[in-house]
Motif scaffolding. Structure first.
Motif, PDB file in Angstrom:
ATOM      1  N   PHE A  25      14.722 -44.664 -96.349  1.00 29.96           N
ATOM      2  CA  PHE A  25      14.862 -43.561 -97.302  1.00 29.96           C
ATOM      3  C   PHE A  25      15.027 -42.234 -96.563  1.00 29.96           C
ATOM      4  CE2 PHE A  25      12.731 -40.101 -99.629  1.00 29.96           C
ATOM      5  CZ  PHE A  25      13.550 -40.026-100.746  1.00 29.96           C
ATOM      6  N   CYS A  26      14.235 -42.018 -95.530  1.00 29.27           N
ATOM      7  CA  CYS A  26      14.297 -40.795 -94.735  1.00 29.27           C
ATOM      8  C   CYS A  26      15.653 -40.660 -94.055  1.00 29.27           C
ATOM      9  CB  CYS A  26      13.157 -40.795 -93.708  1.00 29.27           C
ATOM     10  SG  CYS A  26      12.927 -39.231 -92.846  1.00 29.27           S
ATOM     11  N   THR A  27      16.165 -41.768 -93.526  1.00 30.17           N
ATOM     12  CA  THR A  27      17.489 -41.758 -92.892  1.00 30.17           C
ATOM     13  C   THR A  27      18.576 -41.434 -93.913  1.00 30.17           C
ATOM     14  OG1 THR A  27      16.837 -43.259 -91.116  1.00 30.17           O
ATOM     15  CG2 THR A  27      19.185 -43.161 -91.633  1.00 30.17           C
ATOM     16  N   GLU A  28      18.473 -42.022 -95.111  1.00 32.80           N
ATOM     17  CA  GLU A  28      19.451 -41.731 -96.166  1.00 32.80           C
ATOM     18  C   GLU A  28      19.443 -40.249 -96.525  1.00 32.80           C
ATOM     19  OE1 GLU A  28      18.669 -44.306 -99.513  1.00 32.80           O
ATOM     20  OE2 GLU A  28      18.966 -46.104 -98.290  1.00 32.80           O
ATOM     21  N   LEU A  29      18.257 -39.658 -96.560  1.00 38.10           N
ATOM     22  CA  LEU A  29      18.109 -38.252 -96.940  1.00 38.10           C
ATOM     23  C   LEU A  29      18.581 -37.306 -95.838  1.00 38.10           C
ATOM     24  CD1 LEU A  29      16.927 -36.506 -99.290  1.00 38.10           C
ATOM     25  CD2 LEU A  29      14.787 -36.473 -97.991  1.00 38.10           C
ATOM     26  N   THR A  30      18.177 -37.575 -94.602  1.00 39.27           N
ATOM     27  CA  THR A  30      18.404 -36.626 -93.505  1.00 39.27           C
ATOM     28  C   THR A  30      19.549 -37.006 -92.565  1.00 39.27           C
ATOM     29  OG1 THR A  30      16.898 -37.751 -91.975  1.00 39.27           O
ATOM     30  CG2 THR A  30      15.924 -36.092 -93.458  1.00 39.27           C
ATOM     31  N   THR A  31      19.982 -38.231 -92.603  1.00 37.84           N
ATOM     32  CA  THR A  31      20.958 -38.846 -91.678  1.00 37.84           C
ATOM     33  C   THR A  31      20.343 -39.154 -90.311  1.00 37.84           C
ATOM     34  OG1 THR A  31      21.994 -36.871 -90.656  1.00 37.84           O
ATOM     35  CG2 THR A  31      22.889 -37.610 -92.796  1.00 37.84           C
ATOM     36  N   LEU A  32      19.083 -38.810 -90.087  1.00 39.13           N
ATOM     37  CA  LEU A  32      18.422 -39.045 -88.792  1.00 39.13           C
ATOM     38  C   LEU A  32      17.871 -40.468 -88.734  1.00 39.13           C
ATOM     39  CD1 LEU A  32      16.560 -35.641 -88.568  1.00 39.13           C
ATOM     40  CD2 LEU A  32      18.502 -36.347 -87.162  1.00 39.13           C
ATOM     41  N   THR A  33      18.153 -41.163 -87.645  1.00 41.56           N
ATOM     42  CA  THR A  33      17.682 -42.533 -87.489  1.00 41.56           C
ATOM     43  C   THR A  33      16.559 -42.612 -86.463  1.00 41.56           C
ATOM     44  OG1 THR A  33      19.225 -43.054 -85.704  1.00 41.56           O
ATOM     45  CG2 THR A  33      20.005 -43.425 -87.969  1.00 41.56           C
ATOM     46  N   GLN A  34      15.792 -43.677 -86.539  1.00 42.29           N
ATOM     47  CA  GLN A  34      14.727 -43.928 -85.567  1.00 42.29           C
ATOM     48  C   GLN A  34      15.312 -43.947 -84.151  1.00 42.29           C
ATOM     49  OE1 GLN A  34      11.368 -44.689 -86.733  1.00 42.29           O
ATOM     50  NE2 GLN A  34      10.775 -44.329 -84.634  1.00 42.29           N
ATOM     51  N   ALA A  35      16.438 -44.647 -83.974  1.00 43.15           N
ATOM     52  CA  ALA A  35      17.062 -44.766 -82.654  1.00 43.15           C
ATOM     53  C   ALA A  35      17.502 -43.407 -82.111  1.00 43.15           C
ATOM     54  CB  ALA A  35      18.262 -45.712 -82.722  1.00 43.15           C
ATOM     55  N   LEU A  48      27.327 -24.144-100.015  1.00 41.57           N
ATOM     56  CA  LEU A  48      26.446 -24.862 -99.093  1.00 41.57           C
ATOM     57  C   LEU A  48      27.303 -25.376 -97.938  1.00 41.57           C
ATOM     58  CD1 LEU A  48      23.562 -27.192 -99.965  1.00 41.57           C
ATOM     59  CD2 LEU A  48      25.167 -27.915 -98.234  1.00 41.57           C
ATOM     60  N   GLU A  49      26.881 -25.082 -96.710  1.00 38.28           N
ATOM     61  CA  GLU A  49      27.620 -25.521 -95.535  1.00 38.28           C
ATOM     62  C   GLU A  49      26.843 -26.631 -94.839  1.00 38.28           C
ATOM     63  OE1 GLU A  49      29.310 -22.216 -93.096  1.00 38.28           O
ATOM     64  OE2 GLU A  49      28.280 -20.950 -94.552  1.00 38.28           O
ATOM     65  N   GLY A  50      27.562 -27.647 -94.342  1.00 39.86           N
ATOM     66  CA  GLY A  50      26.926 -28.719 -93.589  1.00 39.86           C
ATOM     67  C   GLY A  50      26.307 -29.769 -94.484  1.00 39.86           C
ATOM     68  N   THR A  51      25.307 -30.449 -93.940  1.00 38.72           N
ATOM     69  CA  THR A  51      24.641 -31.557 -94.617  1.00 38.72           C
ATOM     70  C   THR A  51      23.270 -31.107 -95.123  1.00 38.72           C
ATOM     71  OG1 THR A  51      25.742 -33.127 -93.139  1.00 38.72           O
ATOM     72  CG2 THR A  51      23.795 -33.930 -94.308  1.00 38.72           C
ATOM     73  N   HIS A  52      23.110 -31.154 -96.458  1.00 39.78           N
ATOM     74  CA  HIS A  52      21.812 -30.803 -97.044  1.00 39.78           C
ATOM     75  C   HIS A  52      20.765 -31.799 -96.553  1.00 39.78           C
ATOM     76  CE1 HIS A  52      18.935 -29.056 -99.606  1.00 39.78           C
ATOM     77  NE2 HIS A  52      19.168 -29.723-100.717  1.00 39.78           N
ATOM     78  N   HIS A  53      19.601 -31.310 -96.216  1.00 41.43           N
ATOM     79  CA  HIS A  53      18.473 -32.068 -95.665  1.00 41.43           C
ATOM     80  C   HIS A  53      18.656 -32.393 -94.179  1.00 41.43           C
ATOM     81  CE1 HIS A  53      16.482 -32.166 -99.457  1.00 41.43           C
ATOM     82  NE2 HIS A  53      17.481 -32.778-100.029  1.00 41.43           N
ATOM     83  N   ARG A  54      19.520 -31.688 -93.505  1.00 39.95           N
ATOM     84  CA  ARG A  54      19.516 -31.652 -92.038  1.00 39.95           C
ATOM     85  C   ARG A  54      18.959 -30.275 -91.707  1.00 39.95           C
ATOM     86  NH1 ARG A  54      21.741 -34.630 -87.862  1.00 39.95           N
ATOM     87  NH2 ARG A  54      20.446 -33.180 -86.698  1.00 39.95           N
ATOM     88  N   GLY A  55      17.897 -30.234 -90.929  1.00 42.95           N
ATOM     89  CA  GLY A  55      17.197 -28.987 -90.643  1.00 42.95           C
ATOM     90  C   GLY A  55      18.100 -27.885 -90.127  1.00 42.95           C
ATOM     91  N   VAL A  56      18.982 -28.208 -89.200  1.00 41.64           N
ATOM     92  CA  VAL A  56      19.854 -27.197 -88.594  1.00 41.64           C
ATOM     93  C   VAL A  56      20.800 -26.612 -89.639  1.00 41.64           C
ATOM     94  CG1 VAL A  56      21.581 -28.874 -87.746  1.00 41.64           C
ATOM     95  CG2 VAL A  56      21.300 -26.638 -86.604  1.00 41.64           C
ATOM     96  N   ASP A  57      21.349 -27.452 -90.516  1.00 46.02           N
ATOM     97  CA  ASP A  57      22.258 -26.965 -91.549  1.00 46.02           C
ATOM     98  C   ASP A  57      21.507 -26.207 -92.644  1.00 46.02           C
ATOM     99  OD1 ASP A  57      24.397 -28.094 -90.182  1.00 46.02           O
ATOM    100  OD2 ASP A  57      24.412 -29.919 -91.395  1.00 46.02           O
TER     101      ASP A  57
END
Length: 187
Positions: free
Chosen positions: A62-72, A157-166
């Motif tokens: 769920f977290c990966t789906e939201l943020t695009t960030l993976t464990q790896a 909105l620019e970039g990917t929502h729920h990516r901290g940097v964006d």
């Protein structure tokens, strides 16, 4: 140490999260610190960064789906929370500048993690809650999420929502709009 007022550090954190109840043995921990440096004189966003942080908890699907960030990705590119706080202090001089976030979640998350991990709080005492400030200055009946705020202000909105940097980049745009809209502004 005197407070510097020429820049504001806009911070947005992403943290481990789950759909529904937090699984036993897991907790919300920062996995990304998005940073956008806003020049207060010009209203320009002059620097941006993403600090990926290795949590003790697992990154859920769920977290990966939201943020695009993976464990790896976090395991490969991430640094410890302690190291991330050092970067904030040393590279961004976070204790000398006012910092801002959209809402109080980011501030509370930093406070909690610093306390739990016995790490010095990386920020000074001045924090701006942009979510609250925006609602107050616009006479809205309630606070709204960042994406809704951008929509209401007619800012794309620019970039990917729920990516901290964006999100930090977009939140800094809201803060620049607020500073410019102030009747006392020189922007």
């Amino acid at each position: 140490m005197s407070k510097q007022l020429d820049k504001i550090l806009v911070i947005d954190v992403e943290a481990t999260c789950w759909k529904g109840k937090i699984p036993q043995g897991q907790k919300n921990e920062i996995i990304e610190i998005g940073i956008c440096v806003l020049d207060t004189a010009s209203g320009e966003r002059v620097a941006t960064d993403s600090l990926l942080v290795k949590p003790n908890s697992e990154i859920s699907e769920f977290c990966t789906e939201l943020t695009t960030l993976t464990q790896a990705e976090i395991e490969k590119k991430g640094i410890s929370f302690k190291e991330a706080c050092k970067v904030l202090k040393n590279k961004y001089l976070s204790q000398q500048y006012t910092w801002a976030s959209y809402g109080d979640y980011d501030r509370r998350q930093f406070e909690r993690e610093c306390q739990e991990k016995t790490i010095g709080y990386p920020f000074g005492t001045s924090h701006i809650n942009i979510k609250n400030l925006l609602a107050l200055t616009q006479n809205w009946k309630r606070e709204v999420g960042m994406a809704t705020a951008l929509e209401k202000l007619d800012i794309p909105l620019e970039g990917t929502h729920h990516r901290g940097v964006d999100d930090a980049w977009n939140i800094a745009k809201i803060l620049a709009w607020l500073l410019k809209a102030s009747p006392y502004s020189s922007l």
